[in-house]
Design a protein around this motif. Structure first.
Motif, PDB file in Angstrom:
ATOM      1  N   ALA A  94      43.508-100.380 -48.979  1.00 14.01           N
ATOM      2  CA  ALA A  94      42.751-101.164 -47.302  1.00 14.01           C
ATOM      3  C   ALA A  94      41.797 -99.458 -47.566  1.00 14.01           C
ATOM      4  O   ALA A  94      42.379 -98.431 -47.551  1.00 14.01           O
ATOM      5  CB  ALA A  94      43.512-100.475 -46.666  1.00 14.01           C
ATOM      6  N   LEU A  95      41.168-100.091 -46.979  1.00 10.83           N
ATOM      7  CA  LEU A  95      39.290 -99.444 -46.571  1.00 10.83           C
ATOM      8  C   LEU A  95      39.671 -99.654 -44.841  1.00 10.83           C
ATOM      9  O   LEU A  95      39.020-100.824 -44.592  1.00 10.83           O
ATOM     10  CB  LEU A  95      38.245 -99.359 -47.377  1.00 10.83           C
ATOM     11  CG  LEU A  95      38.554 -99.321 -48.916  1.00 10.83           C
ATOM     12  CD1 LEU A  95      36.806 -99.839 -49.895  1.00 10.83           C
ATOM     13  CD2 LEU A  95      39.423 -98.012 -49.308  1.00 10.83           C
ATOM     14  N   VAL A  96      39.120 -98.277 -44.057  1.00 13.75           N
ATOM     15  CA  VAL A  96      38.695 -98.222 -42.787  1.00 13.75           C
ATOM     16  C   VAL A  96      37.628 -97.843 -42.431  1.00 13.75           C
ATOM     17  O   VAL A  96      38.063 -96.353 -42.518  1.00 13.75           O
ATOM     18  CB  VAL A  96      40.068 -98.354 -42.341  1.00 13.75           C
ATOM     19  CG1 VAL A  96      39.803 -98.720 -40.554  1.00 13.75           C
ATOM     20  CG2 VAL A  96      41.638 -98.915 -42.583  1.00 13.75           C
ATOM     21  N   THR A  97      36.933 -98.670 -42.454  1.00 15.74           N
ATOM     22  CA  THR A  97      35.647 -97.734 -42.253  1.00 15.74           C
ATOM     23  C   THR A  97      34.741 -97.945 -40.787  1.00 15.74           C
ATOM     24  O   THR A  97      35.320 -99.404 -39.752  1.00 15.74           O
ATOM     25  CB  THR A  97      34.448 -98.804 -42.994  1.00 15.74           C
ATOM     26  OG1 THR A  97      34.663 -99.891 -43.168  1.00 15.74           O
ATOM     27  CG2 THR A  97      35.271 -98.330 -44.422  1.00 15.74           C
ATOM     28  N   ARG A  98      33.826 -97.754 -40.208  1.00 12.56           N
ATOM     29  CA  ARG A  98      33.302 -97.530 -39.094  1.00 12.56           C
ATOM     30  C   ARG A  98      32.541 -98.101 -39.093  1.00 12.56           C
ATOM     31  O   ARG A  98      31.128 -98.281 -40.324  1.00 12.56           O
ATOM     32  CB  ARG A  98      32.937 -96.240 -38.262  1.00 12.56           C
ATOM     33  CG  ARG A  98      34.254 -95.854 -37.607  1.00 12.56           C
ATOM     34  CD  ARG A  98      34.314 -95.098 -35.719  1.00 12.56           C
ATOM     35  NE  ARG A  98      35.772 -95.119 -35.578  1.00 12.56           N
ATOM     36  CZ  ARG A  98      35.229 -95.900 -33.579  1.00 12.56           C
ATOM     37  NH1 ARG A  98      34.899 -96.795 -34.181  1.00 12.56           N
ATOM     38  NH2 ARG A  98      36.684 -95.657 -33.450  1.00 12.56           N
ATOM     39  N   GLU A  99      31.911 -99.653 -39.113  1.00 10.10           N
ATOM     40  CA  GLU A  99      30.704-100.893 -38.822  1.00 10.10           C
ATOM     41  C   GLU A  99      29.857-100.276 -37.249  1.00 10.10           C
ATOM     42  O   GLU A  99      30.712-100.423 -35.768  1.00 10.10           O
ATOM     43  CB  GLU A  99      30.982-101.728 -39.234  1.00 10.10           C
ATOM     44  CG  GLU A  99      32.245-102.064 -39.848  1.00 10.10           C
ATOM     45  CD  GLU A  99      31.118-101.751 -41.715  1.00 10.10           C
ATOM     46  OE1 GLU A  99      30.060-101.689 -41.307  1.00 10.10           O
ATOM     47  OE2 GLU A  99      32.221-100.678 -42.528  1.00 10.10           O
ATOM     48  N   ALA A 100      29.023-100.418 -37.342  1.00  8.85           N
ATOM     49  CA  ALA A 100      27.578-100.920 -36.264  1.00  8.85           C
ATOM     50  C   ALA A 100      28.001-101.932 -35.569  1.00  8.85           C
ATOM     51  O   ALA A 100      28.537-102.949 -36.469  1.00  8.85           O
ATOM     52  CB  ALA A 100      26.070-100.850 -36.692  1.00  8.85           C
ATOM     53  N   LEU A 101      28.113-102.006 -34.356  1.00 11.46           N
ATOM     54  CA  LEU A 101      27.737-103.287 -33.864  1.00 11.46           C
ATOM     55  C   LEU A 101      27.539-104.364 -34.021  1.00 11.46           C
ATOM     56  O   LEU A 101      26.970-105.818 -33.844  1.00 11.46           O
ATOM     57  CB  LEU A 101      28.417-102.718 -31.869  1.00 11.46           C
ATOM     58  CG  LEU A 101      29.503-101.704 -32.336  1.00 11.46           C
ATOM     59  CD1 LEU A 101      29.810-101.748 -30.146  1.00 11.46           C
ATOM     60  CD2 LEU A 101      30.858-102.489 -32.647  1.00 11.46           C
ATOM     61  N   GLY A 102      25.340-103.727 -33.609  1.00  9.71           N
ATOM     62  CA  GLY A 102      24.609-104.689 -33.769  1.00  9.71           C
ATOM     63  C   GLY A 102      23.429-104.055 -32.906  1.00  9.71           C
ATOM     64  O   GLY A 102      22.654-103.454 -33.083  1.00  9.71           O
ATOM     65  N   VAL A 103      22.753-105.051 -31.762  1.00  9.88           N
ATOM     66  CA  VAL A 103      22.278-104.637 -31.145  1.00  9.88           C
ATOM     67  C   VAL A 103      22.052-104.347 -29.884  1.00  9.88           C
ATOM     68  O   VAL A 103      23.617-104.513 -28.870  1.00  9.88           O
ATOM     69  CB  VAL A 103      21.200-106.016 -30.689  1.00  9.88           C
ATOM     70  CG1 VAL A 103      20.078-105.658 -29.246  1.00  9.88           C
ATOM     71  CG2 VAL A 103      20.850-106.815 -32.549  1.00  9.88           C
TER      72      VAL A 103
END
Length: 496
Positions: free
Chosen positions: A150-159
């Motif tokens: 499993a990889l746990v990454t922090r992703e941008a939310l968008g706008v």
């Protein structure tokens, strides 16, 4: 180079104002065709005509932000690319620091000396901080059963939508924009109608720095129109706000009525400052108390405007505090020798003045309580120290947002803590003591996002800033601010 009063007046006269929105990488006219007259509060002179954007302009800006995000020109460009662009933006901001300082000083009345020495360079440095930080963050590979990873990454939310308060127009915008952009989001900003031009200049420099068009959009206009449209917009994924508690509550309702967008709300404050008799340096405590209550004309959300002093040193402290307040006498904001500048408008000064008159009727004015006319403007108020008012008086309970502080004695540590916490807010607090044990004991019990010990209103890039209770939620500054603009994604791979 230190500039003189004459130098700043010459530079101000040469400054050009463009109040049009900045959408998809360029200036555009607002669809309404309406403009808002912006006057210099320190003189009453017209500075510019800010375009009054409407919901159509908001839709255009959000669509531009969405398109840039989905195209991946910023969101998927990689941390290294974003780092270089933010570092270049910081460099360009430093080159234009005089212009940033003048915009904020002329529009909202703060001393240009402070805007040039602190606000402008500090904002540039914060883009550099987050530009450097994003390449140093780590993702996670948690323990999973055999045959899986499993990889746990922090992703941008968008706008991301950003709504900015007028008391620190450039700095507060930066507190939101720098981490939001560093994380890979695209942004639409509603700057304060009272002070829009520093954010509009920032958007122009972002394009010059190589940040793609559509990643940073600025839509000036009235909060009731632009702010409401952003909060209700179904294609805005997150909203960051600094302003009043009343508006913050409205934004929570709008988020629920629309798409449950994420929120980070830095709302009102009514911060306390406790001075104990075992304070090592009472004169320093008084000088810092004056800074904490009167700096930036008292237009600071975390201003330490409720000062509680142990009774045995109350008289001595009050005399020192009255003396220290004299350093904050108001004057022309372009004069490097002024103590403070003008309040943001004469109408806001009217509100502050009404509170002072109430305090004069119900208690005692120990210092200040004057409203001088400077440059033909009535937006100036002297630092005002109030004593002997009831505990439920508005100077104790309401965020005045002006150079007004109340001083009250206490008799015990328990009483001091109770007085400090007797507020709906929980943004900041200060305490003065020579006892390390008391410093730990009292700071632990104060309900505040930041407790400053033997100083006031301490903050830095590396420490989070925000509040408890009705001062809001979410944190600005530090790497923790990135949590506002990202969320965890788990990618589970089964291979056995």
């Amino acid at each position: 180079m230190t500039r003189s009063f004459a130098d700043w007046k010459t530079a101000a006269a040469a400054l050009t104002f463009d109040g049009r929105p900045f959408i998809d990488g360029t200036r555009v006219d607002a669809q309404s065709g309406e403009t808002i007259v912006k006057r210099n509060p320190a003189t009453g002179e017209v500075l510019s005509h800010v375009h009054a954007s409407n919901t159509d302009d908001v839709d255009r800006a959000v669509a531009s932000a969405r398109a840039s995000y989905e195209a991946g020109v910023w969101s998927r460009a990689g941390a290294g690319f974003r780092r270089e662009r933010l570092l270049e933006l910081a460099r360009l901001m430093e080159e234009r620091a005089d212009d940033f300082a003048l915009f904020d000083s002329l529009e909202m009345g703060k001393p240009v000396r402070e805007a040039r020495a602190i606000d402008a360079p500090g904002s540039a440095a914060l883009y550099r901080f987050y530009g450097e930080a994003i390449e140093k963050l780590e993702d996670l590979v948690p323990v999973t059963p055999p045959g899986s990873t499993a990889l746990v990454t922090r992703e941008a939310l968008g706008v991301v939508a950003v709504i900015v308060a007028w008391n620190y127009p450039l700095e507060i915008a930066t507190w939101k924009l720098a981490p939001a952009l560093a994380a890979g989001n695209s942004v639409v900003v509603k700057p304060p109608v009272e002070a829009s031009h520093s954010t509009l200049l920032l958007a122009e420099l972002a394009i010059e720095a190589g940040i793609p068009a559509g990643v940073l959009n600025v839509v000036p206009g009235r909060g009731s129109v632009v702010g409401t449209a952003l909060a209700l917009h179904g294609d805005v994924d997150m909203l960051a706000f600094t302003g009043s508690t009343e508006v913050a509550k409205q934004l929570q309702q709008y988020a629920g009525q629309s798409n449950m967008k994420r929120l980070a709300l830095e709302a009102g404050g009514k911060s306390s400052n406790l001075v104990f008799a075992d304070c090592d340096d009472l004169e320093l405590a008084a000088e810092k108390a004056a800074f904490g209550s009167f700096y930036n004309q008292g237009e600071v959300c975390s201003a330490n405007s409720r000062i509680f002093v142990e009774r045995s040193v109350y008289d001595a402290f009050l005399a020192l505090y009255v003396k220290a307040a004299k350093a904050y006498a108001p004057g022309d904001p372009l004069d490097p020798e002024c103590g403070t500048g003008a309040l943001v408008s004469e109408s806001h000064a009217d509100s502050v003045w009404a509170t002072i008159e109430n305090a004069r009727r119900d208690g005692n004015i120990a210092a200040g309580g004057e409203r001088p006319e400077i440059n033909g403007s009535r937006a100036f108020i002297t630092p005002t120290i109030v004593t002997d008012v009831p505990a439920d008086h508005e100077v104790h309970t309401r965020e005045i947002f002006g150079p007004v502080a109340v001083v009250t004695p206490f008799d015990s540590e328990e009483e001091a803590i109770a007085l400090a916490n007797d507020t709906e807010y929980g943004l900041a607090a200060s305490l003065w003591t020579g006892s390390l044990a008391r410093a730990h004991r009292v700071s632990q019990r104060l309900v505040a996002g930041t407790v400053s010990v033997n100083t006031v209103d301490a903050l830095g890039f590396t420490t989070p800033f925000g509040g408890f209770k009705q001062s809001g939620f979410g944190r600005d500054l530090s790497v923790h601010a990135l949590e506002n603009y990202t969320d965890y994604k788990t990618t589970w791979m089964q291979w056995g």
